[in-house]
Design an enzyme around this catalytic site. Structure first.
Site, PDB file in Angstrom:
ATOM      1  N   GLY A 242      -2.453 -10.981   5.890  1.00 17.04           N
ATOM      2  CA  GLY A 242      -1.836  -9.930   5.088  1.00 17.04           C
ATOM      3  C   GLY A 242      -0.747  -9.115   5.742  1.00 17.04           C
ATOM      4  N   GLY A 279      -0.768 -15.884   7.537  1.00 17.60           N
ATOM      5  CA  GLY A 279       0.063 -16.971   7.021  1.00 17.60           C
ATOM      6  C   GLY A 279       1.519 -16.584   7.135  1.00 17.60           C
ATOM      7  NE  ARG A 280       3.821 -12.365   2.895  1.00 18.22           N
ATOM      8  CZ  ARG A 280       4.059 -12.719   1.617  1.00 18.22           C
ATOM      9  NH1 ARG A 280       5.247 -13.135   1.264  1.00 18.22           N
ATOM     10  NH2 ARG A 280       3.117 -12.642   0.700  1.00 18.22           N
ATOM     11  NE  ARG A 317       7.081 -15.221  -1.411  1.00 15.66           N
ATOM     12  CZ  ARG A 317       7.608 -14.049  -1.163  1.00 15.66           C
ATOM     13  NH1 ARG A 317       8.883 -13.950  -0.869  1.00 15.66           N
ATOM     14  NH2 ARG A 317       6.880 -12.965  -1.209  1.00 15.66           N
ATOM     15  CB  CYS A 346      16.282 -25.258 -19.293  1.00 11.60           C
ATOM     16  SG  CYS A 346      17.362 -26.601 -18.819  1.00 11.60           S
TER      17      CYS A 346
HETATM   18  N1  LLP Z   1      -6.573 -15.254   3.788  1.00  8.33           N
HETATM   19  C1  LLP Z   1      -6.816 -15.277   2.472  1.00  8.33           C
HETATM   20  C2  LLP Z   1      -8.192 -15.322   2.007  1.00  8.33           C
HETATM   21  C3  LLP Z   1      -5.737 -15.253   1.561  1.00  8.33           C
HETATM   22  O1  LLP Z   1      -5.991 -15.260   0.262  1.00  8.33           O
HETATM   23  C4  LLP Z   1      -4.414 -15.211   2.052  1.00  8.33           C
HETATM   24  C5  LLP Z   1      -3.281 -15.182   1.133  1.00  8.33           C
HETATM   25  C6  LLP Z   1      -4.212 -15.210   3.433  1.00  8.33           C
HETATM   26  C7  LLP Z   1      -5.324 -15.219   4.281  1.00  8.33           C
HETATM   27  C8  LLP Z   1      -2.848 -15.171   4.063  1.00  8.33           C
HETATM   28  O2  LLP Z   1      -2.162 -14.016   3.765  1.00  8.33           O
HETATM   29  P1  LLP Z   1      -0.781 -13.681   4.512  1.00  8.33           P
HETATM   30  O3  LLP Z   1      -1.092 -13.438   5.948  1.00  8.33           O
HETATM   31  O4  LLP Z   1       0.115 -14.855   4.328  1.00  8.33           O
HETATM   32  O5  LLP Z   1      -0.281 -12.479   3.822  1.00  8.33           O
HETATM   33  N2  LLP Z   1       2.296 -16.585  -2.854  1.00  8.33           N
HETATM   34  C9  LLP Z   1       2.377 -15.204  -2.473  1.00  8.33           C
HETATM   35  C10 LLP Z   1       1.369 -14.836  -1.417  1.00  8.33           C
HETATM   36  C11 LLP Z   1      -0.050 -15.135  -1.819  1.00  8.33           C
HETATM   37  C12 LLP Z   1      -1.062 -14.805  -0.747  1.00  8.33           C
HETATM   38  C13 LLP Z   1      -2.394 -15.339  -1.120  1.00  8.33           C
HETATM   39  N3  LLP Z   1      -3.409 -15.188  -0.135  1.00  8.33           N
HETATM   40  C14 LLP Z   1       3.793 -14.891  -2.030  1.00  8.33           C
HETATM   41  O6  LLP Z   1       4.641 -15.785  -2.048  1.00  8.33           O
HETATM   42  O7  LLP Z   1       4.103 -13.757  -1.680  1.00  8.33           O
END
Ligand code: LLP
Length: 421
Positions: A242, A279-280, A317, A346
């Site tokens: 997150g 992740g991000r 996004r 489209c």
């Molecule tokens: N752990 C769980 C249980 C999650 O649901 C997620 C992301 C993460 C870790 C990783 O989160 P991060 O560190 O990447 O923030 N598609 C959206 C983001 C969806 C995130 C879903 N869950 C976007 O493009 O912004």
């Protein structure tokens, strides 16, 4: 810091001019920097260890970028994987992530997926509800196994950010409440098919303020202390992912050192292994999407549409979350023009941005969407029967196509006529 910089007037990824990749592979194409992936992982790990955490498990959220070469790059540094489907478990294993570093989250795991995870021997199945706990217990018992589980708690904290990616409020579908968590943990410790090893939370994504995280993690600490006081064993506290990243022109997130220091403070003296699911923050600024300008449509009434060969199906996004991605020409000219940047799909949602001031562009020019390494390729589709976008990994002055663009024959061959046709 990332490794996408102007070199002799041209945008390059590490030692490779991006235009060279565009010429060789065609556009649109995702390009990832190994050095940036490695740097982001290492910076986070060093910060966590520097804050006093012993042997943290950093499980990269595969949903952010599931390319096998990207996963292998991270696995080689000791990364684990946070997965949410059997497909992602299989990807993590194929990329060389050891099962004991795989964390399986998700609110709707199927019986088959649970059986596969138990068979694989993942580090923890993050159980998100009471029915799921019973399902894991039953599946594992049928297999003559005991599944290691963590109970995912919904800390009921608003994390800010876009509503579609906030996960930590009580009205979101994720996890159980604190009172349920205590009851389920105690129940689980008496079940033959599960072994509760810890608790987990994840409150949202692109979080740019430490306060909601600190509030959630402090509540999680309290839970661990209560469980231990009841004589239950708690080995691991999984704090999810997150942490936000700097998207150009957007609120600045805290740096990994500040994040780690807060965690060190909140978990001090708590004798558990800490796990993370970023992740991000690892992948977003390690990737770009390169597109070519098809043409510039200048409306006499005043709007300039920059029509690209990339579309919402390649980078969802902006359409889905109104997300802002910096757009940089690969060979910038002097001057400034205001464009609406759109794709060929489209529907009006296929608009990357409106009224963006960019250097002047012409048909045939190449541009890069920055910060596209997370939730870019993984969310791509074939909408409008457009071929799935390929992916390239750069390392130093080398690059490799790590997912080729399919052919139209590949696309059509996946489908079959019904017997009556
Ligand atoms: N752990 C769980 C249980 C999650 O649901 C997620 C992301 C993460 C870790 C990783 O989160 P991060 O560190 O990447 O923030 N598609 C959206 C983001 C969806 C995130 C879903 N869950 C976007 O493009 O912004």
């Amino acid at each position: 810091m990332n490794h996408f910089e102007l070199r002799e007037g041209e945008l390059a990824c590490e030692g490779v001019p991006l235009s060279r990749i565009a010429e060789a592979v065609g556009t649109p194409v995702y390009v990832y920097s190994s050095a940036t992936l490695e740097r982001h992982f290492t910076v986070l790990r060093d910060a966590l260890v520097g804050a006093g955490l012993k042997d943290p498990l950093i499980a990269f959220a595969v949903k952010a970028n599931s390319n096998l070469a990207v996963l292998r790059t991270l696995a080689n540094l000791g990364a684990g994987a946070d997965v949410v489907s059997e497909g992602e478990v299989r990807r993590a294993l194929a990329a060389g992530v050891p099962p004991e570093r795989i964390v399986f989250s998700g609110v709707g795991k199927t019986e088959a997926e649970i059986a596969f995870a138990v068979e694989t021997g993942v580090a923890e199945i993050n159980v998100e509800s009471e029915p799921e706990l019973h399902l894991v217990n039953r599946v594992a018992q049928q297999m003559g196994r005991r599944a290691t589980v963590a109970i995912r708690v919904n800390p009921d904290v608003a994390a800010g950010g876009h509503a579609k990616i906030a996960t930590g409020k009580a009205d979101n579908k994720f996890g159980v409440s604190f009172s349920e968590a205590e009851r389920l943990y105690a129940n689980a410790s008496n079940m033959a098919g599960v072994r509760p090893a810890g608790v987990a939370c994840h409150i949202g994504s692109q979080i740019t303020d430490l306060a909601p995280m600190e509030a959630a993690f402090t509540k999680m600490r309290g839970l661990v202390e209560r469980l231990k006081a009841e004589g239950l064993s708690v080995e691991r506290l999984d704090l999810g992912g997150g942490l936000g990243v700097p998207y150009f022109n957007q609120p600045t997130p805290p740096d990994p050192e500040a994040y780690a220091a807060m965690i060190g403070r909140v978990t001090k003296g708590l004798d558990v292994q800490l796990a993370f699911e970023p992740g991000r923050m690892i992948a977003a600024n390690a990737g770009v999407l390169i597109a070519r300008v098809n043409h510039v449509h200048e409306r006499p009434e005043g709007r300039n549409f920059l029509v690209l060969d990339a579309a919402m199906n390649d980078l969802l996004r902006p359409a889905m979350y109104d997300a802002y991605h910096d757009i940089r020409p690969l060979k910038p000219r002097y001057g400034a023009v205001t464009y609406d940047v759109v794709g060929p799909v489209c529907e009006t949602g296929d608009t990357f941005t409106r009224d963006r001031v960019l250097p002047p562009l012409e048909a045939g020019d190449l541009i890069a969407f920055m910060s596209a390494g997370a939730y870019g390729a993984t969310m791509a589709s074939e909408y409008n029967s457009r071929l799935l976008v390929p992916e390239v990994l750069v390392k130093g002055d080398q690059f490799a196509v790590v997912r080729p663009r399919p052919t139209y024959e590949d696309m059509l061959a996946r489908e079959a006529a019904a017997p009556w046709l």
